[in-house]
Structure formats: C-alpha cells, structure tokens
Write a protein that holds these residues in place. Structure first.
Motif, PDB file in Angstrom:
ATOM      1  N   PRO A 290       0.894  -1.211   0.035  1.00 33.17           N
ATOM      2  CA  PRO A 290      -0.017   0.041   0.047  1.00 33.17           C
ATOM      3  C   PRO A 290       0.806   1.176   0.133  1.00 33.17           C
ATOM      4  N   PRO A 291       0.363   2.602  -0.419  1.00 38.22           N
ATOM      5  CA  PRO A 291       1.012   3.723  -0.612  1.00 38.22           C
ATOM      6  C   PRO A 291       1.756   4.028   0.794  1.00 38.22           C
ATOM      7  N   ASP A 292       1.250   3.756   2.098  1.00 39.31           N
ATOM      8  CA  ASP A 292       1.851   4.326   3.187  1.00 39.31           C
ATOM      9  C   ASP A 292       3.175   3.254   3.624  1.00 39.31           C
ATOM     10  N   LYS A 293       3.053   2.450   2.878  1.00 39.54           N
ATOM     11  CA  LYS A 293       4.233   1.159   3.208  1.00 39.54           C
ATOM     12  C   LYS A 293       5.553   1.428   2.473  1.00 39.54           C
ATOM     13  N   ARG A 294       5.556   2.400   1.393  1.00 42.57           N
ATOM     14  CA  ARG A 294       6.517   2.254   0.410  1.00 42.57           C
ATOM     15  C   ARG A 294       7.770   3.363   0.653  1.00 42.57           C
ATOM     16  N   GLY A 295       7.611   4.245   1.754  1.00 44.13           N
ATOM     17  CA  GLY A 295       8.581   5.052   1.961  1.00 44.13           C
ATOM     18  C   GLY A 295       8.631   6.282   0.987  1.00 44.13           C
ATOM     19  N   MET A 296       7.477   6.614   0.397  1.00 43.37           N
ATOM     20  CA  MET A 296       7.465   7.657  -0.429  1.00 43.37           C
ATOM     21  C   MET A 296       6.179   8.889  -0.061  1.00 43.37           C
ATOM     22  N   ALA A 297       6.691  10.136  -0.258  1.00 44.86           N
ATOM     23  CA  ALA A 297       5.740  11.051  -0.161  1.00 44.86           C
ATOM     24  C   ALA A 297       5.121  11.703  -1.557  1.00 44.86           C
ATOM     25  N   LEU A 298       4.146  12.001  -1.798  1.00 47.75           N
ATOM     26  CA  LEU A 298       3.756  12.534  -3.030  1.00 47.75           C
ATOM     27  C   LEU A 298       2.854  13.947  -2.798  1.00 47.75           C
ATOM     28  N   VAL A 299       3.623  15.036  -3.423  1.00 48.78           N
ATOM     29  CA  VAL A 299       3.017  16.412  -3.377  1.00 48.78           C
ATOM     30  C   VAL A 299       2.019  16.593  -4.672  1.00 48.78           C
ATOM     31  N   PHE A 300       0.808  16.720  -4.386  1.00 53.28           N
ATOM     32  CA  PHE A 300      -0.355  16.980  -5.196  1.00 53.28           C
ATOM     33  C   PHE A 300      -0.233  18.351  -5.851  1.00 53.28           C
TER      34      PHE A 300
ATOM     35  N   HIS B  83      -8.817  23.942   7.639  1.00 48.73           N
ATOM     36  CA  HIS B  83      -9.008  24.404   8.690  1.00 48.73           C
ATOM     37  C   HIS B  83      -7.698  24.217   9.957  1.00 48.73           C
ATOM     38  N   MET B  84      -6.586  23.714   9.068  1.00 49.90           N
ATOM     39  CA  MET B  84      -5.355  23.452  10.053  1.00 49.90           C
ATOM     40  C   MET B  84      -4.436  24.477   9.563  1.00 49.90           C
ATOM     41  N   THR B  85      -3.565  24.891  10.577  1.00 48.77           N
ATOM     42  CA  THR B  85      -2.422  26.000  10.604  1.00 48.77           C
ATOM     43  C   THR B  85      -1.456  25.031   9.590  1.00 48.77           C
ATOM     44  N   VAL B  86      -0.602  26.279   9.311  1.00 51.71           N
ATOM     45  CA  VAL B  86       0.750  25.911   8.585  1.00 51.71           C
ATOM     46  C   VAL B  86       1.385  24.865   9.509  1.00 51.71           C
ATOM     47  N   ALA B  87       1.655  24.925  10.562  1.00 57.63           N
ATOM     48  CA  ALA B  87       2.130  24.026  11.344  1.00 57.63           C
ATOM     49  C   ALA B  87       1.621  22.573  11.469  1.00 57.63           C
ATOM     50  N   GLN B  88       0.277  22.685  11.811  1.00 53.67           N
ATOM     51  CA  GLN B  88      -0.626  21.181  11.809  1.00 53.67           C
ATOM     52  C   GLN B  88      -0.462  20.516  10.391  1.00 53.67           C
ATOM     53  N   ASN B  89      -0.540  21.226   9.215  1.00 55.53           N
ATOM     54  CA  ASN B  89      -0.584  20.956   7.923  1.00 55.53           C
ATOM     55  C   ASN B  89       0.901  20.001   7.837  1.00 55.53           C
ATOM     56  N   ILE B  90       1.866  20.769   8.129  1.00 56.22           N
ATOM     57  CA  ILE B  90       3.265  20.158   8.070  1.00 56.22           C
ATOM     58  C   ILE B  90       3.487  18.908   9.088  1.00 56.22           C
ATOM     59  N   GLY B  91       3.037  19.170  10.102  1.00 55.16           N
ATOM     60  CA  GLY B  91       3.075  17.919  10.994  1.00 55.16           C
ATOM     61  C   GLY B  91       1.900  16.672  11.068  1.00 55.16           C
ATOM     62  N   TYR B  92       1.111  16.767  10.073  1.00 58.72           N
ATOM     63  CA  TYR B  92       0.170  16.125  10.073  1.00 58.72           C
ATOM     64  C   TYR B  92       0.506  14.500   9.788  1.00 58.72           C
ATOM     65  N   GLY B  93       1.453  14.163   8.835  1.00 57.40           N
ATOM     66  CA  GLY B  93       1.869  12.668   8.772  1.00 57.40           C
ATOM     67  C   GLY B  93       2.771  12.239   9.936  1.00 57.40           C
TER      68      GLY B  93
ATOM     69  N   ALA C 263       8.267  16.033   5.839  1.00 58.81           N
ATOM     70  CA  ALA C 263       8.411  15.801   7.415  1.00 58.81           C
ATOM     71  C   ALA C 263       8.596  14.313   7.854  1.00 58.81           C
ATOM     72  N   ILE C 264       7.965  13.402   6.785  1.00 56.71           N
ATOM     73  CA  ILE C 264       8.074  12.092   7.441  1.00 56.71           C
ATOM     74  C   ILE C 264       9.301  11.423   6.745  1.00 56.71           C
ATOM     75  N   ASP C 265      10.257  12.294   6.265  1.00 56.72           N
ATOM     76  CA  ASP C 265      11.749  11.701   5.636  1.00 56.72           C
ATOM     77  C   ASP C 265      11.539  10.600   4.745  1.00 56.72           C
ATOM     78  N   PRO C 266      10.787  10.754   3.622  1.00 58.13           N
ATOM     79  CA  PRO C 266      10.508   9.649   2.916  1.00 58.13           C
ATOM     80  C   PRO C 266      11.848   9.454   1.931  1.00 58.13           C
ATOM     81  N   GLN C 267      11.936   8.270   1.557  1.00 60.66           N
ATOM     82  CA  GLN C 267      13.153   7.736   0.639  1.00 60.66           C
ATOM     83  C   GLN C 267      13.056   8.437  -0.716  1.00 60.66           C
ATOM     84  N   ILE C 268      11.866   8.701  -1.253  1.00 62.33           N
ATOM     85  CA  ILE C 268      11.504   8.991  -2.513  1.00 62.33           C
ATOM     86  C   ILE C 268      10.424  10.314  -2.441  1.00 62.33           C
ATOM     87  N   LEU C 269      10.798  11.142  -3.113  1.00 62.84           N
ATOM     88  CA  LEU C 269       9.625  12.392  -3.174  1.00 62.84           C
ATOM     89  C   LEU C 269       9.127  12.502  -4.548  1.00 62.84           C
TER      90      LEU C 269
END
Length: 384
Positions: free
Chosen positions: A74-84, A92-102, A152-158
């Motif tokens: 599944p996507p969350d087990k691949r060590g990747m992060a996707l910027v849409f 409804h979240m602040t900048v800090a909350q958005n960045i820290g969500y993962g 933030a989640i230190d992905p292997q691949i962006l």
C-alpha cells in the motif's frame, strides 16, 4: 541503459479498464537523482507516478525500492511522499498542523512534531507563518507547506505531480529553483511529472520523455535538447518547425537536393542514422536566421536555405518573431530586427541547429514517435 537503480521499474504495464496506458515500461532511477517525466496529456506520465506511489495497480511488471519489491504494498508502506498538483492542504489546519500531520498519524510525540515542523519551516522560508491557515498564504507559500508536509516524514522518494502548475509565471520561476536546490541539499531521490519542457530542463538531472505509455527518449537535459532521437522528441524539445527534404548520403556528408521549398545544401552527416531518400528536417525558431533576398541557386555548405515570404511579425521580447510562408508551411523564425510584411526572404538554418531524420512513410505516425523509426527500440540520448 541506466544502471541498476534505487527505484527500479521493470516491464510495467498499467491502465484503466480496457485502456492500457503504460506499455511494458522499464526505468531505473539512482539514489539522489532528480528525474522529470515529461510528455503531453495522455502520455502516461501521471499514471506512472501514481503506480510508483501505489495508487494505480499495475497489470504486469514490478516496482522495487532499494532491492525490495513494493509492487503490491500500500502507499503508506513504500517510504514515499507525494506532493499533489492541488497541494491538498487541510484548510482548517494551520501551517504547522499541516506540515506535522503525517507525523501525528505515525504517533510521534508533540515535542518531536514541533521540533521537526520548526526545522522545515526554517528550511522552506515559512518561519513566522506556522499559525496561519492556508487561506491566508500566497500560492508559493501554500506550495512550500505541501512540500514541507511531504518532507516531514523523511521519505526515501519524493514524488511531485505537477506541483507548480497552479502558480503564476513569476513565482513559478523562483519556486522551481527552490525545489531543485532543496532536493540537492537533502540528497533525496525525486520524480517530477510535468508537461513544461523548460521546467523539466531547469530542475532535473535526467529527463524521461513519454509517448503513448512508453519511453521515447531519456537523457540529460543537454543531450535531449541537442540530440533528439526522433521527430517527436525534437518537436517536444522545441524544434517545432518542420520541412520535407530529399537527401543523398555521400561519405560523412548529406547532399540535399533542391526542392520546391528549399535550396540545395551540403551538410555534415554528424553520425546520424540517415539514408538516401526522403528526409524530415526540424529546427527551432531561435536557431535560424532571416536573410533578405532570394537564393542564388548554388548549394550552401553547412547550412540550409528555405525561400519564403514574411506573413506576420510580433515582438514577444528579446527578438522579433516572424511567420514565414515556405510553400504550404508557415515557419516561425526569430530576428533581432523586423522584416516588412510580404518581403521575400530566406530562412537560413546552420547545420548544427538542423535535426535530420529519415521521413516516416506511415501517415498515421507523422511524428515518428517512440523509437528510431525502424525497430521500436527506446533510445538513450547517448546513442544518437
């Protein structure tokens, strides 16, 4: 071919319903490399990115990361992060909350989340904006928040899915350099989908041009720009002017016969896979020159002359762009000074700016896409 990579796609096919979008595609990306997937709408670049991310299930082939098969993970087990493309920030979240969500989803402590968010805010030029919500940010700031959330989640691949397309032109120029510099600084492996040739050339170490689910050509930006392997790639890399010629190979030279739309010419073969008979020539507007007057009929050496007449002229900045009627074609050529409408001129293209290909006989495939026109084999830029 590219050596064994950190991210390896092997014999990958994928599609939607009965429509095949990716067709037995092979690609290897080394650790720390920035690769741009470039192509027009429908070529398969977004499907490939989503298959890498785990949002599209391949019908055949495999995807591995650092030697581990992740094709069915599944996507969350691949060590990747996707910027849409849309950034997909929580309004409804602040900048800090958005960045820290993962990080919150991963059960990290509040102190660890605050430390990591602070680091990324400083890194991305968002310091002091942590309590703002996305609606109070500029487009460029929202894009950096989305990037921060991914990092933030230190992905292997962006993975980047056209993240700059919603920015205005001025901001886009800066942000593309910011992302490229950040990727180099972090040493992260990145795959970037775009339809913008200039964006791919500015940001990527290697460009992979896709056409109808396969790789048409791949290589460094310089190699693809200067040595396109097919008319399709040449056109995509900016050489949209096209003219039909007839040539004869004599040793390491190409003798171009006079035609209804061109003067005779004697050009270097330059190692190109050409043959006697119909040829297709392509060139960029900025690579040619306009010369007043008609040809004297003598063969030009190391240049090609095309007689024509000026139909229109405009000034987009830096040079005058002219529409020149050459037979049934209208070609675009730049000049430092304007020419009068209706003036008889010659378009002169130096040999080093002229891309020559064997003309394809199949009218259904006028661009000669996907291959060298003979075997269907995908070409590396270094092979041409």
């Amino acid at each position: 071919m590219t050596p064994q990579g950190f991210l390896t796609i092997t014999d990958l096919s994928a599609g939607y319903g009965t429509t095949r979008v990716l067709d037995r595609l092979d690609l290897a990306i080394v650790k720390g490399e920035f690769v741009a997937l470039l192509g027009s709408s429908g070529c398969g670049k977004t499907t490939l990115l989503r298959a890498i991310a785990g949002f599209v299930k391949p019908s055949a082939g495999s995807i591995s990361v650092n030697g581990t098969d992740v094709t069915r993970q599944p996507p969350d087990k691949r060590g990747m992060a996707l910027v849409f493309q849309s950034y997909a920030l929580w309004p409804h979240m602040t900048v800090a909350q958005n960045i820290g969500y993962g990080l919150k989803l991963r059960g990290r402590s509040k102190a660890e989340i605050a430390r990591r968010v602070g680091e990324l805010e400083d890194l991305l030029g968002l310091a002091g904006l942590g309590q703002r919500k996305p609606g109070a940010l500029s487009g460029g700031q929202r894009q950096r928040v989305a990037l921060g959330r991914a990092l933030a989640i230190d992905p292997q691949i962006l993975l980047l899915d056209e993240p700059l397309s919603n920015l205005d032109a001025r901001i886009r120029l800066k942000v593309r350099h910011d992302i490229s510099a950040l990727q180099k600084r972090l040493g992260i492996t990145a795959v970037h989908v775009t339809h913008d040739r200039e964006e791919a050339m500015v940001m990527a170490d290697r460009i992979v041009i896709l056409d109808r689910g396969r790789i048409a050509q791949q290589g460094t930006p310089q190699a693809l720009y200067n040595r396109p392997a097919s008319p399709f790639v040449a056109a995509f890399m900016g050489a949209e002017n096209r003219i039909d010629l007839t040539g004869r190979i004599i040793g390491d030279r190409v003798e171009i016969a006079a035609g209804p739309n061109n003067a005779p010419a004697d050009l270097p073969r330059d190692g190109r896979p050409l043959a006697d008979g119909p040829l297709e020539a392509r060139f960029r507007a900025e690579a040619a020159a306009i010369v007043a007057g008609e040809s004297d009929g003598n063969p030009a050496r190391d240049a090609l002359d095309l007689p024509g007449r000026i139909e229109a002229a405009s000034y987009p900045g830096g040079a005058w762009r002219h529409s020149v009627r050459v037979g049934d074609e209208v070609l675009l050529v730049d000049s430092p000074t304007p020419f009068a409408l209706g003036a008889a001129v010659r378009i002169r293209i130096p040999a080093e700016a002229l891309f020559l290909f064997v003309r394809q006989s199949n009218p259904a495939d006028p661009e000669g896409s996907l291959s060298d026109g003979t075997t269907g084999r995908v070409l590396e830029a270094s092979e041409t």
